[in-house]
Write an enzyme that holds these catalytic residues in place. Sequence first.
Site, PDB file in Angstrom:
ATOM      1  N   ASP A 216      14.658  23.178   1.458  1.00 19.32           N
ATOM      2  CA  ASP A 216      15.907  22.438   1.552  1.00 19.32           C
ATOM      3  C   ASP A 216      15.739  21.181   2.414  1.00 19.32           C
ATOM      4  OD1 ASP A 216      18.849  22.763   0.965  1.00 19.32           O
ATOM      5  OD2 ASP A 216      18.952  22.555   3.140  1.00 19.32           O
ATOM      6  N   GLU A 273      12.874  19.739  -1.598  1.00 20.83           N
ATOM      7  CA  GLU A 273      14.043  18.939  -1.975  1.00 20.83           C
ATOM      8  C   GLU A 273      14.071  17.727  -1.066  1.00 20.83           C
ATOM      9  OE1 GLU A 273      17.824  19.904  -0.484  1.00 20.83           O
ATOM     10  OE2 GLU A 273      18.893  19.349  -2.293  1.00 20.83           O
ATOM     11  N   HIS A 347      22.685  23.890  -8.131  1.00 22.60           N
ATOM     12  CA  HIS A 347      23.948  24.325  -7.531  1.00 22.60           C
ATOM     13  C   HIS A 347      24.696  23.191  -6.842  1.00 22.60           C
ATOM     14  CE1 HIS A 347      21.048  24.178  -4.340  1.00 22.60           C
ATOM     15  NE2 HIS A 347      22.029  24.249  -3.474  1.00 22.60           N
ATOM     16  N   ASP A 348      24.036  22.031  -6.733  1.00 19.63           N
ATOM     17  CA  ASP A 348      24.683  20.872  -6.095  1.00 19.63           C
ATOM     18  C   ASP A 348      25.141  19.823  -7.101  1.00 19.63           C
ATOM     19  OD1 ASP A 348      22.242  20.707  -3.388  1.00 19.63           O
ATOM     20  OD2 ASP A 348      24.137  21.804  -3.529  1.00 19.63           O
TER      21      ASP A 348
END
Length: 575
Positions: A216, A273, A347-348
């Site tokens: 992340d 990410e 999911h974003d």
Amino acid sequence: MTVDFVHAQNPRPDNWWKSSVVYQIYPRSFADSNGDGVGDIPGITSKVDYLAQLGVDVVWLSPVYSSPQDDNGYDISDYTDIDQTFGTLEHLDTLIAALHERGMKIVMDLVVNHTSDEHAWFQESRQKDSPKRDWYWWRPARAGHQPGTDGAEPTNWEAAFSGSTWQYDEQSGEYYLHLFSRKQPDLNWENPEVRAAIYEMMNWWVDRGVDGFRMDVINLISKPRELVDGPEIPGRKYSPSFHAVANGPRLHEFLNEMYREVLAGKNLITVGEMPGATVELARLVTDPARRELNMVFTFEHVSLDQVQGGAKWDLQHLPLPVLKDNLNAWQMGLAEVGWNSLYWNNHDQPRAVSRFGDDSAPHRINSAKTLGTVLHMHKGTPYVYQGEEIGMTNASFTTIEHYQDLESVNHYYEAVSLGQQAEDLLLSLAVKSRDNARTPMQWDDTHQAGFTQGIPWLTVNPNYVAINAAAAMADSDSVFAHYQKLIKLRRHHPVVVDGWYRLLLPEHEQIFAFTRTLDSAMLLVVANFSSEPAEVPAGSLPDIDGAELLLATHAPAPGPLRPWESQIHLLRAAQ
Ligand code: TEU
């Protein structure tokens, strides 16, 4: 902290991840086993045969660790325990074994740029004389300002979820940095004790049987040596922080160290990410010789439909040549060094078929198929987001009360307070809110789409009656069936994995066409990326006489390509 866990034989040959397809599960929206309205790990385990039938190789599990769920688990309060929302460590061990027994692997979501403010580390760090004080970013009020007053924040940075990136802590009289929500304080990676604790935790998960990590916002872990104000933006109180912070001077050093301390010699899959990453940075990070990561998630192609320099909510039309040009830049940039990840949504991000396709009844299925064809035939590792394989669509929420995501809700109320019109805000939320991707997985046409026997934490899309996995699995012409075939093509044709990419018709406003070439094998992918018929300019594509049609949305017919029609041709078989 070592654990003795024996798992089914789970080979990880060199570069296995290059020919793999990854399926992302957002656990709270995937499958609820106990009727509390929130997805959980036993629910996922009950669906491993569905995943095996789809044919995916890897499951990326969004966070299930202990968390107050302020950011739906991306705010972790204990990295080595499971949140009761999702189950127990034993439940996770069962899921890992179930995936491994079916030849699938599992990737955990590593959120180590920040923790929850309820993590023991942060609670200790709040004590000014604590040995953990330097585990987070603490700063006094801006000189000349009274602590806790407006304008006293140490820098003018804006948090991703609205407001300042600095939160005043009365207890210790200083501010702490949080690039996301105030309940997500940033860890200080300059501190070697922090890094050692992270690596120890990562090794604990590797020993438990996980096969890799999705990292992340990993390019935010190295901050600038001096934390100073960013550029003033007219009309905005704060300055966007990512530009001020991302890709700090020690990023490669930290990734190298992580490689040495955790990743080396284990053939794990790693994807970082990286908001704001360029293809040049990705070349450095994914060059195997540099021993950092396998892949990165770029944000460039999913930022093209927003006003450049604006926020994600400032929408603009995205002409196909602009999208093709960006994807081509990444294909060319990583053609010889490094490796691409390939994704339309997660999911974003909004649902792919609603954003890049056409989710209206006449075109939803073919556009979902064609999006899959174009993405999976690019060079790189494809990522399928839960529900993408059945053509799930955006949520179409009409009131702010429908929304749960703190990013959307904070933005709405902050913008309303600054005078923006509610109806305009609801329009941009309907297009870009992260909740579009987080409505519960649609399993069948029974109560709550078969997701839960209770009341779902987020409203199920009412189109589940027609759009659901059960219907898709029973239909040989469904999006699900198309994704199964795409995944099989990757297995049977090395040119899909390793073929050189060449974009054709770059300026065409409707047609997305390219070739992949490996030795004597050549694929031609031609797609109509529009809801109108599209004429292929005569002589503009390689001759397909004698070619093998590997996969198509429509039975071939003379004349222009039909709306959202796509074809994959094998022009010359490998010798
Ligand atoms: O997202 C990082 C990130 O950049 C996103 O917040 C993105 O900017 C935004 O969602 C676009 O709408 C990661 C996780 O994927 C996200 O779910 C978390 O909220 C965030 O980090 C903080 O951990």
